[in-house]
Design an enzyme around this catalytic site. Structure first.
Site, PDB file in Angstrom:
ATOM      1  N   GLY A 142       0.620  -1.196   0.026  1.00  0.00           N
ATOM      2  CA  GLY A 142      -0.117  -0.029   0.001  1.00  0.00           C
ATOM      3  C   GLY A 142       0.771   1.285   0.053  1.00  0.00           C
ATOM      4  N   TYR A 143       2.005   1.176   0.123  1.00  0.00           N
ATOM      5  CA  TYR A 143       2.864   2.412   0.019  1.00  0.00           C
ATOM      6  C   TYR A 143       2.710   3.076  -1.377  1.00  0.00           C
ATOM      7  CZ  TYR A 143       5.274   0.971   4.547  1.00  0.00           C
ATOM      8  OH  TYR A 143       5.735   0.691   5.488  1.00  0.00           O
ATOM      9  N   SER A 144       2.418   4.214  -1.162  1.00  0.00           N
ATOM     10  CA  SER A 144       2.268   5.250  -2.440  1.00  0.00           C
ATOM     11  C   SER A 144       1.607   4.460  -3.486  1.00  0.00           C
ATOM     12  CB  SER A 144       3.615   5.772  -2.820  1.00  0.00           C
ATOM     13  OG  SER A 144       4.109   6.697  -1.699  1.00  0.00           O
TER      14      SER A 144
END
Length: 440
Positions: free
Chosen positions: A162-164
Site C-alpha cells: 500500500g505504500y504510495s
C-alpha cells in the site's frame, strides 16, 4: 564537480581546522572533505572521475556539528593545496567488497538462514508524491538512495503493497534490477491495508501484485502489516504457510500488534505445523517503548528478530529542536499524530540524547541507533530521503553505549498512549493511521 581535476580544495580558516581535526580523530583533509559533503558542494563518492573511493575517503563515519561547520569558514581565507587531500586516497570500491569497504555488520533473521545488514532501508520514502505522502522521492531520487545503500553494504529493504499506491514497490524493484543481482538483497513487503485484509483470498491476490510490481518471483520476507480482527487466525496463518511452501515467500513476519495477538498467531502455527513468524516490525524508539511490557519479551522468548520502524521517531531523535522546517516536517501529519501529544515529556529524553552526542562527538541519530542495538534490535528501519542519512546511520554501528548511559537515556520515560497496534480494523481504503488533521 570533479574536485581533483579542477585542482583546488576550497577556502578555509587554518587555525580552526587545526583544532577541529583532533576533536573528531580525523586529519585536516578529512574534516575539509566532510565539510564539503555536508555543505552539499560535492558528492564525495564521485570526486575522482566517477571512481568509487574507499569508505568515501573515510569521511562517512562522523558528522561535523553545526558550530564547527560555521567556524571553518568564519575567518581568514586559506587556499589549500590539493595534494594534502590526496594523502587519504584509498583503493577504489571495485577492489573491495561492500562488507570490507564499509564494515557493515550482518545478522540472521530469527532462526532462518536469511542474512541481513543491521540496517534496513524503509521504502515508505519512495513512491509517487501525493498518492500517500507529499514528501516521497521519485524514481530517479529513489534509485540514487537505494544505490548508495548498496554501496554501504546495506542489503535489506522494507516496503509494502500500500505504500504510495504500489509505486514504492515499483521504484524499489526497478532500482534493484538496475544495480544488483536479486539474490544479493533481502526484500520485505507487507499485506493488510487492502481489500479483504488477511483473508486467504486477499493474501493470494496481494502477493501476486507485490511480486509483479517488484519484478521478482519471490519475497524474502512477507509481513502482515497489522492484526486482522475479522479473519480467523488459522485462515491467515495457513494461507501464509502456503506461500512459503510454494516458494513465493522465504520467511514470515508481523507488524505492530498486541502481545497476546502475536502469541496466539504463533501458537496457531505451532499447533498446525505451519510456518511461524521470524520477525517483528514494531514501533520502538527512545520516546516510544510500550512494547517492552509484553510484545518484545514474547519475541525474545520465541527467537523472533526485531526490526522496528520509526527508530528515530520521525526525526525527533536527530535534532535538538522538536520541529523541522523540511517538507516532511511541514506536511507529515502521521508523524505529528504519533508524537506531538507527548512532546512535553519527550523533549527531556531528546535533550539527553543531545548531551551524549556532544559528549562523545557523535550525531544524535547515532546515539539513538546505538541504543536500539544495545536493546537487542536486529535491524532498525531507516527511512532516508537523502543519501547522507544512511552514511550517518552506518557510522552508528561503531557507537557503543555503557549500561550507565543506557539508563540515563531511559530514565525520563513515562507510559505513552498506544501508537501502532490497532483496536479494530480501520475503514476500507484507510492507509494512514494516527493522523493529526491540523499541523498548526
Amino acid at each position: 564537480m570533479d574536485f581533483f581535476a579542477e585542482g583546488h580544495a576550497g577556502f578555509f580558516q587554518p587555525p580552526v581546522l587545526a583544532g577541529i581535526g583532533p576533536k573528531y580523530g580525523k586529519t585536516t583533509a578529512q574534516v575539509i572533505l566532510r565539510w564539503l559533503f555536508q555543505s552539499r558542494i560535492v558528492d564525495i563518492p564521485r570526486l575522482v572521475h566517477a571512481e568509487r573511493i574507499y569508505q568515501n575517503f573515510r569521511t562517512n563515519d562522523f558528522m561535523l556539528f553545526n558550530k564547527d561547520m560555521a567556524e571553518i569558514t568564519g575567518g581568514p581565507i586559506l587556499i589549500l593545496d590539493v595534494h594534502s587531500l590526496k594523502e587519504i586516497y584509498r583503493p577504489t570500491r571495485s577492489n573491495l567488497s561492500n562488507k570490507e569497504a564499509n564494515e557493515m555488520e550482518y545478522t540472521k533473521l530469527g532462526t532462518t538462514d536469511i542474512e541481513v545488514s543491521k540496517l534496513c532501508v524503509g521504502c515508505m520514502s519512495f513512491g509517487k508524491a501525493g498518492t500517500m505522502h507529499d514528501w516521497t522521492l521519485d524514481k530517479q531520487q529513489s534509485e540514487a538512495v537505494i544505490r548508495h545503500a548498496l554501496d554501504l553494504g546495506i542489503n535489506f529493504f522494507d516496503t509494502a503493497n500500500g505504500y504510495s499506491a504500489g509505486t514504492s514497490e515499483e521504484y524499489l524493484g526497478r532500482a534493484i534490477k538496475h544495480n544488483i543481482a536479486r539474490n544479493k538483497v533481502v526484500i520485505a513487503s507487507k499485506v493488510y491495508f487492502n481489500e479483504g485484509r488477511l483473508s486467504r483470498k486477499a493474501i493470494m491476490r496481494e502477493i501476486e501484485g507485490s511480486l509483479k510490481r517488484l519484478g521478482t518471483d519471490y519475497l524474502d520476507l512477507y509481513i502482515i502489516h497489522r492484526f486482522d480482527y475479522e479473519t480467523p487466525i488459522e485462515e491467515t496463518m495457513e494461507a501464509l504457510h502456503e506461500l512459503v511452501r510454494a516458494g513465493k515467500v522465504r520467511a514470515l513476519g508481523a507488524s505492530a500488534m498486541y502481545g497476546y495477538q502475536f502469541y496466539h498467531m504463533q501458537m496457531a502455527a505451532k499447533e498446525h505445523g505451519w510456518t511461524p513468524f521470524s520477525v517483528m516490525e514494531n514501533h520502538y524508539n527512545l520516546i516510544y517503548r510500550e512494547d517492552e511490557r509484553e510484545l518484545i519479551p514474547i519475541c525474545k522468548q520465541m527467537n523472533v528478530s526485531l526490526m522496528p520502524y520509526s527508530p528515530l521517531a520521525s526525526g525527533h531523535l536527530t535534532r535538538a529542536k522538536w520541529s523541522s522546517g523540511s517538507l516532511r516536517g511541514r506536511t507529515d501529519k502521521v508523524a505529528a499524530g504519533k508524537y506531538d501529544r507527548m512532546k512535553e515529556q519527550d523533549v527531556k529524553i531528546i535533550k539527553r540524547v543531545q548531551e551524549l552526542s556532544e559528549r562523545h562527538h557523535y550525531t544524535m541519530a547515532q546515539i539513538a541507533l546505538a541504543w536500539q542495538w544495545a536493546k537487542g534490535v536486529s535491524s532498525p528501519i531507516i527511512g532516508a530521503t537523502k543519501a547522507h542519512y544512511l552514511d550517518d546511520a552506518s557510522a552508528a554501528l561503531k557507537v557503543k553505549l555503557s549500561p550507565q548511559e543506557i539508563d540515563y537515556l531511559e530514565e525520563n520515560y513515562v507510559p505513552h498512549p498506544i501508537v501502532g497496534a490497532v483496536d479494530r480494523n480501520p475503514k476500507p481504503g484507510v492507509m494512514l493511521l494516527d493522523v493529526k488533521h491540523s499541523l498548526c
